[in-house]
Design an enzyme around this catalytic site. Structure first.
Site, mmCIF file in Angstrom:
data_model
loop_
_atom_site.group_PDB
_atom_site.id
_atom_site.type_symbol
_atom_site.label_atom_id
_atom_site.label_comp_id
_atom_site.label_asym_id
_atom_site.label_seq_id
_atom_site.Cartn_x
_atom_site.Cartn_y
_atom_site.Cartn_z
ATOM 1 N N HIS A 112 0.822 -1.221 0.000
ATOM 2 C CA HIS A 112 0.000 0.000 0.000
ATOM 3 C C HIS A 112 0.850 1.263 0.000
ATOM 4 C CE1 HIS A 112 0.285 -0.279 4.558
ATOM 5 N NE2 HIS A 112 0.517 1.017 4.380
ATOM 6 N N ASP A 160 -0.446 -7.428 1.035
ATOM 7 C CA ASP A 160 0.120 -6.092 1.262
ATOM 8 C C ASP A 160 1.643 -6.136 1.372
ATOM 9 O OD1 ASP A 160 0.221 -3.403 1.646
ATOM 10 O OD2 ASP A 160 -0.793 -3.378 3.585
ATOM 11 N N SER A 197 4.724 1.415 8.414
ATOM 12 C CA SER A 197 4.417 0.385 7.416
ATOM 13 C C SER A 197 5.679 -0.157 6.771
ATOM 14 C CB SER A 197 3.518 0.954 6.312
ATOM 15 O OG SER A 197 2.195 1.014 6.732
#
Length: 541
Positions: free
Chosen positions: A119, A150, A229
């Site tokens: 993402h 992801d 992330s």
């Protein structure tokens, strides 16, 4: 995982209404990145300071030799990812949205590969990576991207980047409850590497917001924030997972992708020389905890499992399973009446954990009870998309403009354009119902809709009531997908008869009739008036 957010600049959430459907069938939900202005505000600084420390401060106070060695290794192996992306516009499919700049974290593994979250680099136009302690940002490129879990694998071609870098290694085990974990990355609040320490709170199957895939997840109590992330979760000397989601309404809940999911992607690439995604058993089921159910289906006290209520027609399992089958075991692993399997001492997981251990085209064995008889069935596995795609990352929306009528394909991203987090309330009811309850009947099937009508003399009198209606037929021929629509329009309009008409059959028995001759005359004019370069997606010509 209610109110979860991806750990970068664009938070997302799931709706409570969709969670039961996702668990049963991985059905529609909302988890697309929102605009920068709607990002989750970080917790107050004074509360964060007690949880986030610099690596150097931890090295000075840490007394465990293994932890010190682990943190020193992290110093050179964790990187910061800078990405400029241009999101697609699903409501105006011939346009792109404004450029968005994001930052995330990543880490080095073998083969000069850099792992991060998908993402963080979706729709990327430029990716650069900076090493810890370095001022230079090196151009990077994507090698493989696994949107389902992801995960992205990138590399840097400049040899100077790899000087004095050592790859991190993976643990072979999933950490247990209450075991300590260190989260490393580049979250908001500063530009240097930061470390958050916490413990494992639970291990559970849950929804990955980027794709709505149902995969294994580790919940931790370490603080994670946008920018984390893609950063590694370290235990001792090894990586046990990757940060990828947080909790919007809490400061001390985060989620990491376990190393078993990461290894599945790496093994998939090694075995098949490409990423083939995770298999999905597309059937609905219900638990068998009710005594009357069990008596009705002639189950004895020693027989447990789940009841198959429907199988998607396009799924390969449709050739093997039938409605009212009771699945008692998968690959000889017993399934309880609530749909769970034994995972390890004191922990149980959804039976769907078993399908995620396999690859597409692998075989799976079902032990079932059908009409009171026990049978063993074997089937390969596939991974067909849902009829309304749950994700269309890195793909431009398909469209076709004819006589000013804009046709496009219904997807979750299209619905999301209507109101971001509240799309299920703001989007047209007919389309929401299709998204939630429609099923794939054959491969390559799509739902084609009228996106809007670009006003012109050719479509005068065709009201906006047709907007967001489902196209069903063209001259009484049922539409399979948007490519089929393009082929039919070309075939009919290229007929030498000047009096040709195309009748578009719309849902609820409505229809639109267009003169082919007038449509040809209006095409250039409509495109020019609306500053549209071409009347359809490239592959539809």
């Amino acid at each position: 995982m209610e109110d979860c957010v991806q750990l970068e600049d664009d938070p997302v959430s799931l709706t409570e209404d969709l969670l039961p459907l996702i668990k049963d069938q991985l059905d529609l939900g909302d988890g697309v990145e929102t605009d920068h202005q709607q990002q989750q505000q970080p917790p107050p600084l004074q509360k964060q300071q007690s949880q986030i420390k610099t690596v150097h401060s931890l090295l000075e106070t840490e007394t465990d030799p293994d932890a010190i060695e682990s943190l020193e290794l992290v110093l050179n192996s964790v990187v910061k990812v800078f990405c400029a992306s241009i999101p697609c516009n699903f409501y105006l499919p011939w346009q792109m949205k404004r450029q968005v700049v994001k930052t995330a974290s990543g880490f080095i593994i073998k083969n000069r590969w850099i792992l991060s979250n998908a993402h963080a680099v979706t729709n990327a136009s430029c990716i650069r990576i900076r090493k810890h302690g370095d001022a230079k940002k090196y151009p990077a490129r994507i090698l493989y991207i696994a949107h389902e879990c992801d995960l992205v694998i990138m590399t840097v071609d400049d040899n100077k980047f790899w000087n004095r870098l050592e790859p991190l290694t993976f643990s072979n085990d999933i950490p247990r409850l209450q075991e300590s974990i260190t989260i490393v990355g580049f979250p908001i609040g500063g530009d240097n590497l930061s470390v958050t320490k916490g413990v494992v709170s639970r291990v559970v199957m849950s929804t990955y917001l980027h794709s709505l895939e149902f995969l294994l997840t580790i919940q931790i109590d370490a603080a994670t924030n946008p920018g984390n992330s893609g950063g590694p979760a370290i235990q001792g000397k090894h990586v046990v997972g990757m940060s990828f989601q947080g909790q919007a309404q809490a400061q001390s809940i985060g989620y990491i992708m376990p190393v078993s999911v990461i290894k599945h992607v790496l093994n998939d690439i090694e075995l098949h020389n490409k990423y083939t995604a995770f298999p999905i058993m597309r059937f609905n089921y219900q638990p068998m905890e009710n005594t009357s159910y069990r008596e009705y289906l002639k189950l004895n006290d020693d027989q447990h499992g789940i009841l198959v209520t429907s199988i998607e027609q396009a799924c390969i399992l449709n050739k093997v399973l039938k409605e009212d089958d009771v699945i008692t075991a998968i690959d000889n692993i017993p399934i309880a009446d609530d749909g769970t399997i034994y995972f390890r001492r004191g922990e149980r997981l959804s039976f769907r954990y078993l399908e995620k251990l396999k690859f597409v085209d692998d075989t799976i064995t079902f032990t079932i009870i059908r009409q009171g008889k026990e049978l063993t069935l074997i089937s390969p596995l596939d991974n067909n998309q849902t009829l309304v795609p749950l994700h269309s990352h890195d793909k431009h929306p398909e469209y076709l403009i004819y006589a000013g009528i804009v046709f496009t394909v219904l997807s979750r991203f299209y619905l999301y354009e209507f109101g971001k987090r509240d799309w299920h309330r703001k989007a047209p009811t007919n389309l929401v119902n299709l998204a939630l309850h429609s099923h794939l009947e054959e491969l390559n099937q799509q739902i084609v809709i009228i996106n809007q009508i670009l006003i012109d003399d050719i479509n005068h009198g065709i009201t906006s009531d047709f907007t967001n209606s489902v196209l069903e037929t063209v001259n009484d021929i049922k539409i399979k997908n948007i490519k089929h629509l393009a082929e039919l329009i070309d075939k009919i309009s290229n007929n030498e008869d000047d009096n040709n008409y195309i009748r578009f059959g719309i849902e609820n028995k409505k229809f639109i009739v267009i003169s082919c001759k007038r449509a040809k005359q209006s095409e250039a004019r409509i495109l020019k008036q609306n500053s549209i370069a071409q009347s359809r997606s490239e592959h539809l010509y």
